[in-house]
Motif scaffolding. Structure first.
Motif, PDB file in Angstrom:
ATOM      1  N   PHE A 139       0.845  -1.197   0.000  1.00  0.00           N
ATOM      2  CA  PHE A 139       0.000   0.000   0.000  1.00  0.00           C
ATOM      3  C   PHE A 139       0.877   1.242   0.000  1.00  0.00           C
ATOM      4  CE2 PHE A 139      -2.678   3.368   1.591  1.00  0.00           C
ATOM      5  CZ  PHE A 139      -3.897   3.124   0.971  1.00  0.00           C
ATOM      6  N   ASP A 140       0.612   2.138  -0.940  1.00  0.00           N
ATOM      7  CA  ASP A 140       1.365   3.386  -1.068  1.00  0.00           C
ATOM      8  C   ASP A 140       0.406   4.555  -0.878  1.00  0.00           C
ATOM      9  OD1 ASP A 140       2.834   5.587  -1.783  1.00  0.00           O
ATOM     10  OD2 ASP A 140       3.623   4.741  -3.640  1.00  0.00           O
ATOM     11  N   PRO A 141       0.533   5.322   0.199  1.00  0.00           N
ATOM     12  CA  PRO A 141      -0.389   6.433   0.470  1.00  0.00           C
ATOM     13  C   PRO A 141      -0.410   7.490  -0.617  1.00  0.00           C
ATOM     14  CG  PRO A 141       0.898   5.900   2.419  1.00  0.00           C
ATOM     15  CD  PRO A 141       1.522   5.147   1.278  1.00  0.00           C
ATOM     16  N   THR A 142       0.600   7.521  -1.483  1.00  0.00           N
ATOM     17  CA  THR A 142       0.624   8.507  -2.558  1.00  0.00           C
ATOM     18  C   THR A 142      -0.037   7.981  -3.832  1.00  0.00           C
ATOM     19  OG1 THR A 142       2.774   7.811  -3.477  1.00  0.00           O
ATOM     20  CG2 THR A 142       2.808   9.379  -1.648  1.00  0.00           C
ATOM     21  N   ARG A 143      -0.385   6.701  -3.851  1.00  0.00           N
ATOM     22  CA  ARG A 143      -0.969   6.093  -5.047  1.00  0.00           C
ATOM     23  C   ARG A 143      -2.328   5.453  -4.800  1.00  0.00           C
ATOM     24  NH1 ARG A 143       1.874   1.602  -6.745  1.00  0.00           N
ATOM     25  NH2 ARG A 143       0.875   1.788  -8.792  1.00  0.00           N
ATOM     26  N   HIS A 144      -2.596   5.114  -3.551  1.00  0.00           N
ATOM     27  CA  HIS A 144      -3.819   4.377  -3.237  1.00  0.00           C
ATOM     28  C   HIS A 144      -4.702   5.147  -2.261  1.00  0.00           C
ATOM     29  CE1 HIS A 144      -0.770   0.990  -3.985  1.00  0.00           C
ATOM     30  NE2 HIS A 144      -1.525   1.079  -5.068  1.00  0.00           N
ATOM     31  N   ALA A 145      -6.003   5.225  -2.586  1.00  0.00           N
ATOM     32  CA  ALA A 145      -6.971   5.833  -1.666  1.00  0.00           C
ATOM     33  C   ALA A 145      -7.198   4.895  -0.479  1.00  0.00           C
ATOM     34  CB  ALA A 145      -8.286   6.093  -2.396  1.00  0.00           C
ATOM     35  N   TRP A 146      -7.529   5.450   0.659  1.00  0.00           N
ATOM     36  CA  TRP A 146      -7.698   4.643   1.873  1.00  0.00           C
ATOM     37  C   TRP A 146      -8.762   3.574   1.718  1.00  0.00           C
ATOM     38  CZ3 TRP A 146      -7.672   8.996   6.163  1.00  0.00           C
ATOM     39  CH2 TRP A 146      -6.376   9.525   6.248  1.00  0.00           C
ATOM     40  N   ASP A 200     -13.026  -1.277  -5.207  1.00  0.00           N
ATOM     41  CA  ASP A 200     -12.266  -2.144  -6.103  1.00  0.00           C
ATOM     42  C   ASP A 200     -10.761  -2.022  -5.845  1.00  0.00           C
ATOM     43  OD1 ASP A 200     -14.352  -3.310  -7.609  1.00  0.00           O
ATOM     44  OD2 ASP A 200     -14.567  -1.458  -8.754  1.00  0.00           O
ATOM     45  N   PRO A 201     -10.017  -3.123  -6.023  1.00  0.00           N
ATOM     46  CA  PRO A 201      -8.555  -3.057  -5.937  1.00  0.00           C
ATOM     47  C   PRO A 201      -8.009  -2.381  -7.190  1.00  0.00           C
ATOM     48  CG  PRO A 201      -9.225  -5.224  -6.641  1.00  0.00           C
ATOM     49  CD  PRO A 201     -10.493  -4.479  -6.323  1.00  0.00           C
ATOM     50  N   GLY A 202      -6.738  -2.074  -7.179  1.00  0.00           N
ATOM     51  CA  GLY A 202      -6.146  -1.474  -8.372  1.00  0.00           C
ATOM     52  C   GLY A 202      -4.799  -0.857  -8.091  1.00  0.00           C
ATOM     53  N   ALA A 203      -4.133  -0.420  -9.153  1.00  0.00           N
ATOM     54  CA  ALA A 203      -2.833   0.252  -9.062  1.00  0.00           C
ATOM     55  C   ALA A 203      -1.825  -0.583  -8.272  1.00  0.00           C
ATOM     56  CB  ALA A 203      -2.995   1.634  -8.426  1.00  0.00           C
ATOM     57  N   GLY A 204      -1.945  -1.906  -8.415  1.00  0.00           N
ATOM     58  CA  GLY A 204      -0.972  -2.777  -7.769  1.00  0.00           C
ATOM     59  C   GLY A 204      -1.259  -3.125  -6.331  1.00  0.00           C
ATOM     60  N   GLY A 206      -6.298  -3.066 -11.753  1.00  0.00           N
ATOM     61  CA  GLY A 206      -7.215  -1.936 -11.630  1.00  0.00           C
ATOM     62  C   GLY A 206      -7.889  -1.556 -12.935  1.00  0.00           C
ATOM     63  N   ASP A 207      -8.066  -2.514 -13.837  1.00  0.00           N
ATOM     64  CA  ASP A 207      -8.664  -2.216 -15.132  1.00  0.00           C
ATOM     65  C   ASP A 207     -10.123  -2.640 -15.228  1.00  0.00           C
ATOM     66  OD1 ASP A 207      -8.151  -4.881 -15.000  1.00  0.00           O
ATOM     67  OD2 ASP A 207      -7.129  -5.045 -16.927  1.00  0.00           O
ATOM     68  N   THR A 208     -10.707  -3.098 -14.133  1.00  0.00           N
ATOM     69  CA  THR A 208     -12.115  -3.485 -14.120  1.00  0.00           C
ATOM     70  C   THR A 208     -12.844  -2.781 -12.980  1.00  0.00           C
ATOM     71  OG1 THR A 208     -11.672  -5.409 -12.698  1.00  0.00           O
ATOM     72  CG2 THR A 208     -11.614  -5.752 -15.097  1.00  0.00           C
ATOM     73  N   VAL A 209     -14.134  -2.544 -13.199  1.00  0.00           N
ATOM     74  CA  VAL A 209     -14.969  -1.914 -12.179  1.00  0.00           C
ATOM     75  C   VAL A 209     -16.120  -2.850 -11.869  1.00  0.00           C
ATOM     76  CG1 VAL A 209     -16.401   0.063 -11.570  1.00  0.00           C
ATOM     77  CG2 VAL A 209     -14.373   0.395 -12.997  1.00  0.00           C
ATOM     78  N   ALA A 266      -9.796  14.042 -10.914  1.00  0.00           N
ATOM     79  CA  ALA A 266      -9.222  14.645 -12.117  1.00  0.00           C
ATOM     80  C   ALA A 266      -7.769  14.240 -12.329  1.00  0.00           C
ATOM     81  CB  ALA A 266      -9.325  16.167 -12.040  1.00  0.00           C
ATOM     82  N   SER A 267      -7.118  13.805 -11.265  1.00  0.00           N
ATOM     83  CA  SER A 267      -5.680  13.507 -11.352  1.00  0.00           C
ATOM     84  C   SER A 267      -5.385  12.168 -12.015  1.00  0.00           C
ATOM     85  CB  SER A 267      -5.068  13.510  -9.953  1.00  0.00           C
ATOM     86  OG  SER A 267      -5.502  12.384  -9.201  1.00  0.00           O
ATOM     87  N   GLY A 268      -6.416  11.331 -12.152  1.00  0.00           N
ATOM     88  CA  GLY A 268      -6.192  10.017 -12.737  1.00  0.00           C
ATOM     89  C   GLY A 268      -5.309   9.128 -11.873  1.00  0.00           C
ATOM     90  N   GLY A 269      -5.357   9.331 -10.557  1.00  0.00           N
ATOM     91  CA  GLY A 269      -4.565   8.504  -9.644  1.00  0.00           C
ATOM     92  C   GLY A 269      -3.166   9.021  -9.407  1.00  0.00           C
ATOM     93  N   ALA A 270      -2.869  10.237  -9.866  1.00  0.00           N
ATOM     94  CA  ALA A 270      -1.541  10.821  -9.639  1.00  0.00           C
ATOM     95  C   ALA A 270      -1.353  11.135  -8.156  1.00  0.00           C
ATOM     96  CB  ALA A 270      -1.379  12.086 -10.469  1.00  0.00           C
ATOM     97  N   PRO A 271      -0.108  11.082  -7.674  1.00  0.00           N
ATOM     98  CA  PRO A 271       0.146  11.333  -6.248  1.00  0.00           C
ATOM     99  C   PRO A 271      -0.425  12.642  -5.732  1.00  0.00           C
ATOM    100  CG  PRO A 271       2.076  10.373  -7.260  1.00  0.00           C
ATOM    101  CD  PRO A 271       1.113  10.649  -8.377  1.00  0.00           C
ATOM    102  N   TRP A 272      -0.333  13.709  -6.521  1.00  0.00           N
ATOM    103  CA  TRP A 272      -0.825  15.000  -6.031  1.00  0.00           C
ATOM    104  C   TRP A 272      -2.327  14.965  -5.760  1.00  0.00           C
ATOM    105  CZ3 TRP A 272      -4.617  17.739  -8.511  1.00  0.00           C
ATOM    106  CH2 TRP A 272      -4.863  17.440  -9.860  1.00  0.00           C
ATOM    107  N   GLY A 273      -3.077  14.212  -6.574  1.00  0.00           N
ATOM    108  CA  GLY A 273      -4.506  14.110  -6.374  1.00  0.00           C
ATOM    109  C   GLY A 273      -4.857  13.308  -5.140  1.00  0.00           C
ATOM    110  N   ILE A 274      -4.178  12.177  -4.970  1.00  0.00           N
ATOM    111  CA  ILE A 274      -4.422  11.329  -3.793  1.00  0.00           C
ATOM    112  C   ILE A 274      -4.079  12.071  -2.512  1.00  0.00           C
ATOM    113  CG2 ILE A 274      -3.789   9.190  -2.624  1.00  0.00           C
ATOM    114  CD1 ILE A 274      -5.385   8.696  -5.132  1.00  0.00           C
ATOM    115  N   LEU A 275      -2.925  12.751  -2.496  1.00  0.00           N
ATOM    116  CA  LEU A 275      -2.491  13.463  -1.292  1.00  0.00           C
ATOM    117  C   LEU A 275      -3.388  14.663  -0.998  1.00  0.00           C
ATOM    118  CD1 LEU A 275       1.396  13.314  -1.740  1.00  0.00           C
ATOM    119  CD2 LEU A 275      -0.032  11.995  -0.154  1.00  0.00           C
ATOM    120  N   THR A 276      -3.884  15.316  -2.049  1.00  0.00           N
ATOM    121  CA  THR A 276      -4.800  16.442  -1.837  1.00  0.00           C
ATOM    122  C   THR A 276      -6.089  15.965  -1.189  1.00  0.00           C
ATOM    123  OG1 THR A 276      -3.919  17.647  -3.749  1.00  0.00           O
ATOM    124  CG2 THR A 276      -6.097  18.299  -2.958  1.00  0.00           C
ATOM    125  N   PHE A 277      -6.610  14.832  -1.660  1.00  0.00           N
ATOM    126  CA  PHE A 277      -7.830  14.297  -1.064  1.00  0.00           C
ATOM    127  C   PHE A 277      -7.587  13.844   0.374  1.00  0.00           C
ATOM    128  CE2 PHE A 277     -10.861  10.742  -0.350  1.00  0.00           C
ATOM    129  CZ  PHE A 277     -12.000  11.511  -0.287  1.00  0.00           C
TER     130      PHE A 277
END
Length: 205
Positions: free
Chosen positions: A42-49, A106-110, A117-120, A171-182
């Protein structure tokens, strides 16, 4: 014979309900952060809680969401008893957390390992929908409770920032800045709910 509750008893019940509002945010944040920095992969900069619901230890985050949501609902009842306004949207946020807990993200991004992470899934869509509705409710509560709790500017700023942080994450598409902002937005509204609950707790005679 009907026994009416005394004002003192009514106040104690209201304070008890508001007390859950003090605990809800810190509980959710503490449990989430503890997992974020201890769960393998789990990477806090890539994965939502919410993604912590996946894997063999996913039950921890599921329980965290449900319990925190129940506390928020209890706090909303306390808000209704204390000031009246703002309770319904706050309660919607609590219910949103509960539903999001019942329907796994859903799981995703490793995460967990090997997830592309290609299915919903249907439960992932329900999770996202419940979270979105709950977030809107929380933002509305920030505005409705701004004056009654004596924090007009701060409450509105928190509401705007939280909505902005959610939009940024999407809007970030899973970019670190978006995850950390949220993540910062979640921390802000969790602190706000605790502060509001403390203020209302103290205002109850």
């Amino acid at each position: 014979m009907t026994v009416c509750a005394t004002p003192a008893l009514e106040d104690r019940v209201t304070r008890s309900l508001l007390g859950y509002g003090v605990l809800a945010g810190p509980l959710y944040v503490t449990v989430s952060l503890a997992q974020a920095y201890t769960r393998d992969g789990f990477d806090p900069t890539r994965h939502a809680w919410s993604m912590l619901q996946n894997g063999s230890l996913g039950w921890i985050q599921t329980t965290n969401l449900i319990l925190s949501g129940l506390m928020v609902v209890a706090a909303a009842v306390g808000v209704r008893r204390a000031v009246g306004r703002g309770a319904v949207p706050l309660g919607i946020y609590g219910v949103g957390m509960i539903v999001a807990g019942l329907f796994r993200a859903d799981p995703g991004a490793g995460f967990p390992a090997g997830s592309a992470g290609d299915t919903v899934s249907w439960h992932g869509l329900v999770h996202l929908g419940a979270a979105g509705v709950g977030f809107v409710g929380l933002a509305i509560a920030c505005f409705l409770l701004a004056r009654p709790v004596g924090m007009p500017l701060l409450s509105r700023l928190v509401g705007v920032f939280f909505v902005g942080s959610f939009l940024a994450m999407n809007a970030s598409g899973g970019a670190p800045w978006g995850i950390l902002t949220f993540t910062a937005g979640v921390l802000a509204v969790s602190a706000w709910l605790a502060a509001v609950s403390v203020r209302l707790y103290r205002s109850v005679a």
